[in-house]
Design a protein around this motif. Structure first.
Motif, mmCIF file in Angstrom:
data_model
loop_
_atom_site.group_PDB
_atom_site.id
_atom_site.type_symbol
_atom_site.label_atom_id
_atom_site.label_comp_id
_atom_site.label_asym_id
_atom_site.label_seq_id
_atom_site.Cartn_x
_atom_site.Cartn_y
_atom_site.Cartn_z
ATOM 1 N N GLN A 171 49.047 59.046 25.840
ATOM 2 C CA GLN A 171 50.383 59.516 25.453
ATOM 3 C C GLN A 171 51.373 59.461 26.603
ATOM 4 O O GLN A 171 52.581 59.469 26.383
ATOM 5 N N GLU A 195 35.132 69.129 11.941
ATOM 6 C CA GLU A 195 35.890 69.786 13.005
ATOM 7 C C GLU A 195 36.919 70.692 12.330
ATOM 8 O O GLU A 195 37.780 70.219 11.582
ATOM 9 N N VAL A 253 51.135 77.898 20.375
ATOM 10 C CA VAL A 253 50.251 76.956 19.690
ATOM 11 C C VAL A 253 51.085 75.719 19.422
ATOM 12 O O VAL A 253 52.050 75.756 18.662
ATOM 13 N N PHE A 309 51.736 72.279 17.949
ATOM 14 C CA PHE A 309 51.370 71.293 16.936
ATOM 15 C C PHE A 309 52.062 69.957 17.177
ATOM 16 O O PHE A 309 51.851 69.016 16.425
ATOM 17 N N THR A 310 52.925 69.868 18.161
ATOM 18 C CA THR A 310 53.571 68.584 18.436
ATOM 19 C C THR A 310 52.645 67.745 19.314
ATOM 20 O O THR A 310 51.775 68.279 19.998
ATOM 21 N N PRO A 311 52.820 66.416 19.317
ATOM 22 C CA PRO A 311 51.967 65.588 20.172
ATOM 23 C C PRO A 311 52.418 65.575 21.632
ATOM 24 O O PRO A 311 51.834 64.884 22.451
ATOM 25 N N GLU A 323 48.052 76.221 23.667
ATOM 26 C CA GLU A 323 46.884 75.639 23.003
ATOM 27 C C GLU A 323 47.366 74.479 22.141
ATOM 28 O O GLU A 323 48.175 74.664 21.233
ATOM 29 N N ASN A 324 46.908 73.273 22.475
ATOM 30 C CA ASN A 324 47.317 72.092 21.720
ATOM 31 C C ASN A 324 46.469 71.926 20.473
ATOM 32 O O ASN A 324 45.247 71.949 20.558
ATOM 33 N N VAL A 325 47.114 71.798 19.342
ATOM 34 C CA VAL A 325 46.397 71.523 18.102
ATOM 35 C C VAL A 325 46.824 70.133 17.664
ATOM 36 O O VAL A 325 47.998 69.897 17.395
ATOM 37 N N SER A 326 45.874 69.220 17.643
ATOM 38 C CA SER A 326 46.225 67.832 17.410
ATOM 39 C C SER A 326 45.227 67.206 16.466
ATOM 40 O O SER A 326 44.014 67.279 16.674
ATOM 41 N N ILE A 327 45.744 66.587 15.437
ATOM 42 C CA ILE A 327 44.870 65.897 14.495
ATOM 43 C C ILE A 327 44.145 64.749 15.204
ATOM 44 O O ILE A 327 43.004 64.442 14.903
ATOM 45 N N ILE A 328 44.810 64.161 16.199
ATOM 46 C CA ILE A 328 44.181 63.065 16.949
ATOM 47 C C ILE A 328 42.995 63.595 17.760
ATOM 48 O O ILE A 328 41.922 62.979 17.790
ATOM 49 N N ASP A 329 43.196 64.746 18.418
ATOM 50 C CA ASP A 329 42.079 65.330 19.167
ATOM 51 C C ASP A 329 40.933 65.712 18.246
ATOM 52 O O ASP A 329 39.759 65.564 18.593
ATOM 53 N N ALA A 330 41.277 66.222 17.074
ATOM 54 C CA ALA A 330 40.226 66.623 16.126
ATOM 55 C C ALA A 330 39.427 65.400 15.690
ATOM 56 O O ALA A 330 38.196 65.433 15.645
#
Lengths: 210, 210
Positions: A20, A189, B173, B175-177, B189-196
């Motif tokens: 990124q 997950e 938290v 939710f943005t990339p 705390e990063n919440v990322s669909i890509i990380d998941a």
């Protein structure tokens, strides 16, 4: 040799962060990676030593971001080609992924969306096709979809998950608050805003106790 | 003594899982917790031994779910009262949290939403008040909001985060990339669909290498 799970998970996140950052190709020290990720620099160094990287990826100034990201992707079994994924349940949350900007050039790509409500499918716009749920088996097989992002209402979560597994999905990103049970060999997950908030509280508490 | 971060984070998730199982109060073995969470049972036992629990929370049949959850919440510094949180950015993703069913009786509660688009605020329905962004400072102070769930477009993410920190938020938290930079003392705390998705690939790869 397999990497320990927490190492594999941290490295996977690190690869995303490096990708990124795009053009920024100046060497990164483990201290800078600590700043980016919040993981202690000694953990970062340990993870990278377990990974094993080509000599040119590590200079006296730090790690070469692009080479490090590639080494991680290769080691973790990300294919060169994108992994096809689908979104299941296109309510507010699921439909938010129809125009999510974070996929970029990464290894994942959304190729299909599913919802049981045909009227909803007619209204929604997406860069990829949306299908009624009854076409799931056909579409998942035909497009070789590996992963599903589950955004259905809680009451439908386990049934939808069972169906996805039948259709050949190998991993589910679970955005519902339901604890899913899956057969051996399938990975789930859980992504939960509650867990993310809990993590913040836990970290703040861990720090104030130190 | 502070708990190690990974232990604190796992225990925080475990507490949520135990609370979500609701009425099920039969003792749970570490093997059953492994099934629920995917963490090895020896890690579960180690985490709980580091936590330290009252003797009545551990029987020969397993851990008492309600007592274990309470011991975790107390140790991790969750107050008896709920932690007030807000959602910032009420597009598709942010507005999905306006009727999210996962908060239940847990320690978090959404008390406000913010968006810079006043027209959007008029259309959206929520169980708590929604405000234009310029009221952020006043509302966050008045309601004692501790945490923000950041769902703004990527281009606005860092500016919104800066503003939240100025207003007194201690954790975000994300939710943005976007990779956010925050002052020392603030947690993200990063919440990322890509990380998941990356975590799923990493776990599947770790297993096939074993």
């Amino acid at each position: 040799m397999g990497l320990p799970k927490p190492t594999a998970e941290r490295l996977s996140q690190l690869a995303r962060l490096l990708e990124q950052r795009g053009g920024k190709n100046a060497p990164l020290s483990s201290a800078e990676i600590e700043q980016l990720t919040g993981w202690p620099s000694h953990t970062v160094r340990k993870d990278i030593s377990l990974l094993g990287i080509p000599p040119e990826a590590s200079t006296t100034l730090g790690y070469a971001p692009a080479l490090l990201a590639r080494a991680i992707r290769e080691r973790l079994g990300f294919a060169e080609k994108a992994h096809p994924c689908c979104v299941v349940g296109l309510g507010r949350l699921g439909s938010a992924f129809l125009d999510y900007e974070g996929f970029g050039d990464g290894p994942f790509t959304l190729v299909a969306g599913f919802d049981s409500n045909v009227n909803r499918l007619e209204i929604l716009k997406a860069d990829f096709p949306l299908y009624p749920t009854f076409k799931m088996k056909d579409v998942i097989g035909r497009l070789g979809i590996e992963f599903a992002v589950l955004c259905v209402p809680p009451a439908q979560a386990q049934a939808a998950c069972d169906r996805l597994v039948e259709c050949g999905i190998v991993g589910v990103v679970n955005f519902t608050p339901v604890i899913l049970s899956v057969p051996h060999g399938i990975e789930v997950e859980n992504v939960s805003i509650i867990d993310a908030l809990g993590t913040l509280v836990a970290r703040l508490a861990a720090r104030s106790n130190q």
